[in-house]
Design an enzyme around this catalytic site. Sequence first.
Site, short mmCIF file in Angstrom:
data_model
loop_
_atom_site.label_atom_id
_atom_site.label_comp_id
_atom_site.label_asym_id
_atom_site.label_seq_id
_atom_site.Cartn_x
_atom_site.Cartn_y
_atom_site.Cartn_z
N ASP A 167 2.70 -1.21 -2.10
CA ASP A 167 2.95 -2.57 -1.63
C ASP A 167 2.19 -3.61 -2.44
O ASP A 167 1.19 -3.33 -3.09
CB ASP A 167 2.60 -2.70 -0.15
N GLU A 193 -0.37 -0.20 2.37
CA GLU A 193 -1.83 -0.02 2.34
C GLU A 193 -2.58 -1.29 2.71
O GLU A 193 -3.67 -1.25 3.27
CB GLU A 193 -2.27 0.46 0.95
N GLU A 194 -1.99 -2.45 2.42
CA GLU A 194 -2.71 -3.71 2.53
C GLU A 194 -2.76 -4.28 3.95
O GLU A 194 -3.51 -5.22 4.19
CB GLU A 194 -2.07 -4.76 1.60
N HIS A 196 -6.97 -8.96 -6.18
CA HIS A 196 -6.52 -9.95 -5.20
C HIS A 196 -6.64 -11.38 -5.73
O HIS A 196 -6.80 -12.32 -4.94
CB HIS A 196 -7.26 -9.80 -3.87
#
Length: 396
Positions: free
Chosen positions: A82, A140-141, A367
């Site tokens: 993702d 996962e996020e 990020h």
Amino acid sequence: MDVREKIESLAQKFAPEFVAVRRHLHQNPELSFQEYDTCAYIKKRLQAIGITDIASVAETGLLATIEGRQKGDTVLLRADMDALPILEKNKVSYASKNDGVMHACGHDAHSASLLLCAKILWEIKEDLNGSIKLLFQPGEEVVPGGASLVMREKAYQDLGCLPHIGQHVQPNLPVGKVGFCSGKFMASMDELFLTIKGKGGHGAMPESLIDPVLIASHIIVAAQQLVSRMASPRTPSVLSFGKVIANGAVNIVPDEVHIEGTFRTFDKAWRKDALQRLEKLVTSIAEGMGGSCELKINHGYPHLVNDTVLTQDMKSAAIEYLGSKNAVDLEPWMAAEDFAYYSQKNPSCFYLLGVGNEQKGIRSGLHTQTFDIDENALEIGGGLMAWLAVKNLGHS
């Protein structure tokens, strides 16, 4: 040519193909649990390799199998898929085509690397004793994390307890290096949502108000006592607030303030105690100042524990593959990862793959809007993961 030499040669041979795969994934990112096109693309790539034993897990994930020539042990290799809700600022030919969505955490590289690993292992399957499970995991996020959903699937539960290996890109490590940490490696993470209520009104008449902005400021400062005065100095803890919304104006005090943040630690008992203390603290501060505070907690991932024996074995294998200067020891990291769910139930090794390159200007952190990788890392990541799988199973 021995097996390690075969893997190195195949990694070098196939790497350009999977650089293109990574770029396709980077251009077409999808948010957590929305990875439908990504899943379909990865499935086609697996089938093109020759892998047909592919099960769907957690709706947008895949669990594929490569069988060796002889029966033996099984090892699971995991990549996540993702992307993040970030607007990319990189001026590259493969920049995201989906506005506001970006692979800013390297999951495109994780998936491309595991696909390269899969092609290598398929080519040398006659040398393997056992089975390789390839897990392409969604979400996962976002809490509760795709790993927790995968673990509920029958296809996963039927595997039983087995070694799990995963890697994560790290721009702070130069390309060519990988890092390992035995024991507690990554923190647990809980999401915090606070709503502070008061009585808003004109900023010129504070005596008639219950100021939620002032209450919020006291709460933010006082909450740091959790780390500075309530936690043992031997227990790493981080409390961070990253979002504060007080939707008033220069002369308008709002009725409510909203605060969002996270709490992270490595100790299960302290995690529970700290969150209880936080709720009591913020509630009492708000009430003492005439307002109220509601704390909502989204319980996130547990802390990630690398099995000591497996991790040391994998570091030794990495030294064999990359050389002693390129496999380094890491300190525990306060970031969180849903791979932690697997590590709580299975012997696991989660390590970091260097992707930074100062000379190329590739230094932006995870990020961020300008995150990118040195794509030479894909050859290293795919080849190394194949070698680690081989070392787990043994070979003919």
